[in-house]
Design a protein around this motif. Sequence first.
Motif, PDB file in Angstrom:
ATOM      1  N   SER A  54      -3.657  -3.526   5.942  1.00 54.72           N
ATOM      2  CA  SER A  54      -3.580  -3.274   4.497  1.00 54.72           C
ATOM      3  C   SER A  54      -4.641  -4.073   3.749  1.00 54.72           C
ATOM      4  N   LYS A  55      -4.951  -5.295   4.255  1.00 55.33           N
ATOM      5  CA  LYS A  55      -6.051  -6.073   3.665  1.00 55.33           C
ATOM      6  C   LYS A  55      -7.368  -5.333   3.842  1.00 55.33           C
ATOM      7  N   GLY A  56      -7.512  -4.691   5.005  1.00 53.64           N
ATOM      8  CA  GLY A  56      -8.724  -3.904   5.242  1.00 53.64           C
ATOM      9  C   GLY A  56      -8.862  -2.763   4.245  1.00 53.64           C
TER      10      GLY A  56
ATOM     11  N   GLN B 132       0.743   1.177   2.592  1.00 55.06           N
ATOM     12  CA  GLN B 132       1.032   0.226   3.655  1.00 55.06           C
ATOM     13  C   GLN B 132       1.745  -1.017   3.128  1.00 55.06           C
ATOM     14  N   LEU B 133       1.379  -1.449   1.932  1.00 56.06           N
ATOM     15  CA  LEU B 133       2.011  -2.630   1.346  1.00 56.06           C
ATOM     16  C   LEU B 133       3.509  -2.406   1.169  1.00 56.06           C
ATOM     17  N   ARG B 134       3.877  -1.234   0.668  1.00 53.38           N
ATOM     18  CA  ARG B 134       5.295  -0.936   0.460  1.00 53.38           C
ATOM     19  C   ARG B 134       6.025  -0.760   1.784  1.00 53.38           C
ATOM     20  N   ALA B 135       5.410  -0.036   2.711  1.00 54.89           N
ATOM     21  CA  ALA B 135       6.065   0.211   4.001  1.00 54.89           C
ATOM     22  C   ALA B 135       6.247  -1.076   4.793  1.00 54.89           C
ATOM     23  N   ASN B 136       5.329  -2.033   4.652  1.00 50.56           N
ATOM     24  CA  ASN B 136       5.383  -3.252   5.449  1.00 50.56           C
ATOM     25  C   ASN B 136       6.353  -4.287   4.888  1.00 50.56           C
ATOM     26  N   ARG B 137       6.915  -4.041   3.707  1.00 53.28           N
ATOM     27  CA  ARG B 137       7.912  -4.960   3.173  1.00 53.28           C
ATOM     28  C   ARG B 137       9.144  -5.009   4.068  1.00 53.28           C
ATOM     29  N   ARG B 138       9.431  -3.899   4.733  1.00 48.16           N
ATOM     30  CA  ARG B 138      10.578  -3.851   5.638  1.00 48.16           C
ATOM     31  C   ARG B 138      10.171  -4.204   7.066  1.00 48.16           C
TER      32      ARG B 138
ATOM     33  N   ALA C 202      -8.703   7.070  -2.154  1.00 49.64           N
ATOM     34  CA  ALA C 202      -8.001   7.093  -0.861  1.00 49.64           C
ATOM     35  C   ALA C 202      -7.653   5.689  -0.381  1.00 49.64           C
ATOM     36  N   SER C 203      -8.572   4.745  -0.538  1.00 47.77           N
ATOM     37  CA  SER C 203      -8.331   3.378  -0.079  1.00 47.77           C
ATOM     38  C   SER C 203      -7.219   2.709  -0.884  1.00 47.77           C
ATOM     39  N   PHE C 204      -7.225   2.927  -2.185  1.00 45.31           N
ATOM     40  CA  PHE C 204      -6.172   2.349  -3.022  1.00 45.31           C
ATOM     41  C   PHE C 204      -4.817   2.940  -2.644  1.00 45.31           C
ATOM     42  N   ALA C 205      -4.765   4.250  -2.413  1.00 46.54           N
ATOM     43  CA  ALA C 205      -3.512   4.900  -2.040  1.00 46.54           C
ATOM     44  C   ALA C 205      -2.993   4.370  -0.700  1.00 46.54           C
ATOM     45  N   MET C 206      -3.881   4.193   0.281  1.00 46.10           N
ATOM     46  CA  MET C 206      -3.474   3.679   1.586  1.00 46.10           C
ATOM     47  C   MET C 206      -3.021   2.224   1.495  1.00 46.10           C
ATOM     48  N   TRP C 207      -3.696   1.427   0.676  1.00 43.67           N
ATOM     49  CA  TRP C 207      -3.308   0.025   0.506  1.00 43.67           C
ATOM     50  C   TRP C 207      -1.898  -0.077  -0.064  1.00 43.67           C
ATOM     51  N   ARG C 208      -1.620   0.677  -1.118  1.00 41.88           N
ATOM     52  CA  ARG C 208      -0.295   0.658  -1.738  1.00 41.88           C
ATOM     53  C   ARG C 208       0.773   1.189  -0.771  1.00 41.88           C
TER      54      ARG C 208
END
Length: 320
Positions: free
Chosen positions: A167-169, A151-157, A143-149
């Motif tokens: 996302s670091k959390g 948020q990382l993609r969504a925050n590029r925009r 779950a943590s890996f999925a949320m990190w990926r």
Amino acid sequence: MVVEAEKRWYLSPGTEQGLLRISITVVVAFAALGVVLGLLSHSFAIIFDGVYSLIDACMTVVGLLVVRLIAASNAGGLRNKRLIERFTMGFWHLEPIVLGVDALLLTGAAVYALINAIGSLAAGGREVHFDMAVVYAALTTVASFAMWRFQLRANRRIRSSFVALDSKGWLMSCLISGALLVAFAGGLVVQDTRLDWVTPYIDPAVLALVCLVIIPIPMGTIRQALADILLVTPADLKHHVDTVAGQIVESYGFLDYRAYVARVGRGRQIEIAFIIPPGEPARTMEEWDWLRDEISDAIGGDTPDRWLTIVFTADPEWAD
């Protein structure tokens, strides 16, 4: 239909507030699961994971409130007259404060857990129910890996500092859970074997290792938040403003200029005072405004998060 549309916006991954709400929902669920399963399995490492996530969720809620205040203030949608009167300069200054406190709390929790882990190792460790611990660690790692990926993609925009820290959390949570999974799986394998004497030390040892890894991670956020709170001038922005102001001085025959620049959270505060020669022929207000527009366009970044003040004076004291 209207209610469904509001719900979709409320948890929309395309907005900063929507991403934070999604994160809060998932974090609270896994934090509660971590505390409960940590108590049942007698694992302080799992309890720490749950408490760490809960702290992160609480600060994300505070961050969400600040994001809403900033967005409402910039859009002119703030209805509370008392807030408007008390915060005429906006709410940008709250962002680095929240980010700094969040990072400090996460670091403090990790330091406290490290001290407890060392104490537990010195006391002979603790017995853990590894089967239950393995199930929890596997679930939270995925779950943590999925949320990190996600948020990382969504925050590029979006490019939000709050989402970036969040996302670091999730990345830290993934590292914690992954380490727990490896350790607990190893404990399950060696249980009731000639290496069984190692099992009481597994939980505190892996907790200590995880804490040593994650303690330095928020340091960058703490440094940046402190720089914003202290109004440390960003070198790149100051250089850009100096370049633009210098060109204006040369083009219009002004004597000099003074530039004051600060970064406060997502806000950029820029003040430029141009010193014009005494006896300069008078210009209409429209001409001065046209010149301000030219300077504003040259600086760029004309968003609600930019606070730009441009002054023209023949007296250097008004510029200093």
